[in-house]
Scaffold this active site. Structure first.
Site, PDB file in Angstrom:
ATOM      1  N   TYR A   1     -50.510  35.677  72.265  1.00 30.46           N
ATOM      2  CA  TYR A   1     -50.928  34.781  71.175  1.00 30.46           C
ATOM      3  C   TYR A   1     -50.212  35.192  69.903  1.00 30.46           C
ATOM      4  O   TYR A   1     -50.137  36.381  69.592  1.00 30.46           O
ATOM      5  CB  TYR A   1     -52.444  34.863  70.945  1.00 30.46           C
ATOM      6  CG  TYR A   1     -53.124  33.566  71.297  1.00 30.46           C
ATOM      7  CD1 TYR A   1     -52.763  32.393  70.635  1.00 30.46           C
ATOM      8  CD2 TYR A   1     -54.087  33.498  72.286  1.00 30.46           C
ATOM      9  CE1 TYR A   1     -53.356  31.179  70.972  1.00 30.46           C
ATOM     10  CE2 TYR A   1     -54.682  32.292  72.627  1.00 30.46           C
ATOM     11  CZ  TYR A   1     -54.305  31.138  71.964  1.00 30.46           C
ATOM     12  OH  TYR A   1     -54.890  29.943  72.294  1.00 30.46           O
TER      13      TYR A   1
ATOM     14  N   LYS B   1     -32.818  17.922  76.538  1.00 31.93           N
ATOM     15  CA  LYS B   1     -31.983  16.807  77.010  1.00 31.93           C
ATOM     16  C   LYS B   1     -30.530  17.287  77.020  1.00 31.93           C
ATOM     17  O   LYS B   1     -30.201  18.175  77.792  1.00 31.93           O
ATOM     18  CB  LYS B   1     -32.237  15.578  76.132  1.00 31.93           C
ATOM     19  CG  LYS B   1     -33.708  15.113  76.207  1.00 31.93           C
ATOM     20  CD  LYS B   1     -33.949  13.854  75.420  1.00 31.93           C
ATOM     21  CE  LYS B   1     -35.347  13.307  75.610  1.00 31.93           C
ATOM     22  NZ  LYS B   1     -36.368  13.881  74.704  1.00 31.93           N
TER      23      LYS B   1
ATOM     24  N   ASP C   1     -34.410  11.673  64.301  1.00 27.90           N
ATOM     25  CA  ASP C   1     -34.884  12.280  65.546  1.00 27.90           C
ATOM     26  C   ASP C   1     -33.697  12.236  66.507  1.00 27.90           C
ATOM     27  O   ASP C   1     -33.335  11.178  67.021  1.00 27.90           O
ATOM     28  CB  ASP C   1     -36.069  11.468  66.075  1.00 27.90           C
ATOM     29  CG  ASP C   1     -36.567  11.980  67.417  1.00 27.90           C
ATOM     30  OD1 ASP C   1     -35.867  12.785  68.062  1.00 27.90           O
ATOM     31  OD2 ASP C   1     -37.663  11.564  67.832  1.00 27.90           O
TER      32      ASP C   1
ATOM     33  N   THR D   1     -35.800  17.282  70.575  1.00 26.31           N
ATOM     34  CA  THR D   1     -36.278  18.031  71.734  1.00 26.31           C
ATOM     35  C   THR D   1     -35.188  19.038  72.068  1.00 26.31           C
ATOM     36  O   THR D   1     -34.077  18.983  71.525  1.00 26.31           O
ATOM     37  CB  THR D   1     -36.516  17.120  72.958  1.00 26.31           C
ATOM     38  OG1 THR D   1     -35.315  16.393  73.211  1.00 26.31           O
ATOM     39  CG2 THR D   1     -37.655  16.161  72.725  1.00 26.31           C
TER      40      THR D   1
ATOM     41  N   ARG E   1     -38.222  22.517  78.061  1.00 24.94           N
ATOM     42  CA  ARG E   1     -38.914  21.402  77.414  1.00 24.94           C
ATOM     43  C   ARG E   1     -39.538  21.912  76.122  1.00 24.94           C
ATOM     44  O   ARG E   1     -40.271  22.900  76.127  1.00 24.94           O
ATOM     45  CB  ARG E   1     -40.011  20.838  78.318  1.00 24.94           C
ATOM     46  CG  ARG E   1     -39.544  20.452  79.693  1.00 24.94           C
ATOM     47  CD  ARG E   1     -40.562  19.611  80.413  1.00 24.94           C
ATOM     48  NE  ARG E   1     -40.525  18.275  79.896  1.00 24.94           N
ATOM     49  CZ  ARG E   1     -39.594  17.374  80.215  1.00 24.94           C
ATOM     50  NH1 ARG E   1     -38.641  17.672  81.077  1.00 24.94           N
ATOM     51  NH2 ARG E   1     -39.620  16.186  79.687  1.00 24.94           N
TER      52      ARG E   1
ATOM     53  N   GLU F   1     -50.243  33.037  66.625  1.00 25.71           N
ATOM     54  CA  GLU F   1     -50.395  31.987  65.596  1.00 25.71           C
ATOM     55  C   GLU F   1     -49.820  32.457  64.274  1.00 25.71           C
ATOM     56  O   GLU F   1     -49.988  33.611  63.882  1.00 25.71           O
ATOM     57  CB  GLU F   1     -51.878  31.617  65.440  1.00 25.71           C
ATOM     58  CG  GLU F   1     -52.356  30.718  66.559  1.00 25.71           C
ATOM     59  CD  GLU F   1     -53.812  30.328  66.430  1.00 25.71           C
ATOM     60  OE1 GLU F   1     -54.386  30.440  65.345  1.00 25.71           O
ATOM     61  OE2 GLU F   1     -54.370  29.909  67.460  1.00 25.71           O
TER      62      GLU F   1
HETATM   63  N1  DSN Z   1     -39.251  10.015  77.446  1.00 24.03           N
HETATM   64  C1  DSN Z   1     -38.156  10.458  76.693  1.00 24.03           C
HETATM   65  C2  DSN Z   1     -36.923   9.761  77.151  1.00 24.03           C
HETATM   66  O1  DSN Z   1     -36.811   9.621  78.328  1.00 24.03           O
HETATM   67  O2  DSN Z   1     -36.090   9.358  76.370  1.00 24.03           O
HETATM   68  C3  DSN Z   1     -38.497  10.237  75.372  1.00 24.03           C
HETATM   69  O3  DSN Z   1     -39.843  10.587  75.193  1.00 24.03           O
END
Ligand code: DSN
Length: 422
Positions: free
Chosen positions: A45, A220, A191, A217, A226, A47
């Protein structure tokens, strides 16, 4: 001890290994990224932020989180970052909680044109708590028309403008978005969840030079675990004069940190933060740079080949890692195409296309991306073969014999590209 969950994990490993993965938001992480994620750090933990925690025993995770922050700063040339958001949606929630009051207007890219749920969709917190307005693409060009963005901004006077998408294959005019944001006194958020890796290595326009805040994110094109991050090219004084209890004007960095914790999250996932750090280290290498070049090359060749085969790509091509295909001229819905491709071990997702006449559960399109197949090792010369397999499935989507033949070809092909040593 045998456990059903581990049996199922093995089955999923087999599925990922045998098939062609074309979901634009997925990728395969390295063994090192997975090793950090599955480490003892999950027990801790922590925080708060490094050096300012609410728990003892944080001396090692502090060093790990600082190292992860430094690697991300180097990767994007960012002055400030927060690596704690559990996901891209959490990063966006933290930014909005920190910067907006309930009922404020926001302006984002329409979900049905390729935007994201967290940019104001009525079924998401961003559309429930804020007054959401949208810009979309031009019906003929399939591209965002900046004149329309400006008109919408002037008409709706948003406090926050969001650029970024889930299914948009063209680059973004961040400088123009900033000019429009300044003209209405709005904050500008990019984003970059989808193209983050391509931006980091200089293949697309750089949002950090122009946008006040950038979220992403990490799983990707960035090819990490993730998770999410928030960044700023430069910290600045918050434009609304929010004061601390001591009456000192707070910088945006402090406002955004508090949007993450305690605003929208509790304890950070230090095992995931460590894994992000490993991935950012990998993304700084020459090998990753070459990977990003190949992602874009593969997408461009695949898109051009599909166009030559008579497929209708939104905006007729791609600048990045993904493409959106309108299947209406092929007499198949996105839902049926996704199902047939899945049967043949080619994984894509059905996707609304701009001005779609079908529901989000059926859709007229599919979205395809090259990040995962490029990690797998596919090159320029493989793209025509891939396009032809996709075409065989789509033009024979109800013919089980053809689907079985394609599946066997896919499995044979992929057996030459091993994955995972863990
Ligand atoms: N679900 C993601 C995507 O596939 O682009 C975005 O949240």
């Amino acid at each position: 001890m045998s456990d059903l969950i581990f049996d199922l994990i093995e089955q999923e490993k087999k599925r990922q290994t045998e098939g062609l993965e074309l979901i634009a938001s997925e990728n395969y992480v390295s063994d090192d990224v997975m090793r950090a994620m599955g480490s003892v750090l999950t027990n801790k933990y922590a925080e708060g932020l490094p050096g300012k925690r609410y728990y003892g025993g944080c001396e090692i995770v502090d060093i790990i989180e600082n190292e992860t922050r430094n690697r991300l700063k180097e990767l994007f040339n960012a002055e400030w970052v927060n690596v704690q958001p559990h996901s891209g949606a959490q990063a966006n929630a933290a930014v909005m909680l920190a910067c907006l009051n309930a009922g404020d207007s926001i302006l984002g890219f329409d979900l049905s044109h390729g935007g994201h749920l967290t940019h104001g969709s009525p079924v998401n917190f961003s559309g429930k708590f804020y007054k959401a307005h949208f810009y979309g693409v031009n019906e003929t060009s399939g591209r965002i028309d900046m004149n329309v963005v400006e008109e919408k901004a002037k008409a709706t006077q948003p406090k926050l403008i969001i650029c970024g998408a889930s299914a948009y294959s063209r680059d973004w005019e961040y400088a123009e978005f900033r000019r429009i944001a300044d003209s209405v006194g709005a904050l500008l958020l990019a984003d970059i969840s989808h193209p983050a890796g391509l931006i980091a290595r200089g293949l697309l326009n750089d949002p950090l030079e122009h946008c006040h805040i950038v979220t992403s994110t990490t799983h990707k094109t960035l090819r990490g675990p993730r998770g999410g991050v928030i960044m700023m090219g430069k910290d600045f004084e918050n434009p609304w004069g929010i004061k601390t209890p001591k009456g000192v004007t707070r910088m945006m960095s402090a406002i955004l940190d508090s949007g993450v914790f305690p605003g929208t999250q509790g304890g950070p996932l230090e095992h995931v933060i460590a894994s992000k750090g490993v991935a950012f280290g990998e993304a700084l290498t020459e090998e990753y740079f070459n990977y990003t070049l190949q992602v874009v090359k593969n997408a461009s060749i695949l898109a051009n080949t599909l166009v030559e085969m008579g497929y209708n790509l939104i905006s007729s091509g791609t600048d990045n890692h993904c493409m959106l295909i309108d299947l209406r001229n092929k007499d198949v819905t996105g839902k049926d195409a996704e199902k047939a491709l899945e049967f043949a071990h080619i994984t894509v997702n059905k996707n609304m296309v701009p001005f779609d006449d079908k529901s989000p559960f059926v859709t007229s399109g599919i979205r395809i991306g090259t990040p995962a197949i490029t990690t797998r090792g596919l090159l320029d010369t493989d793209m025509p073969r891939l396009a032809s397999l996709i075409d065989r499935v789509i033009t024979n989507y109800e013919n089980e014999d053809t689907l079985i033949k394609v599946k066997s070809e896919v499995n044979d092909w992929m057996s030459n590209y091993p994955l995972f040593s863990l």
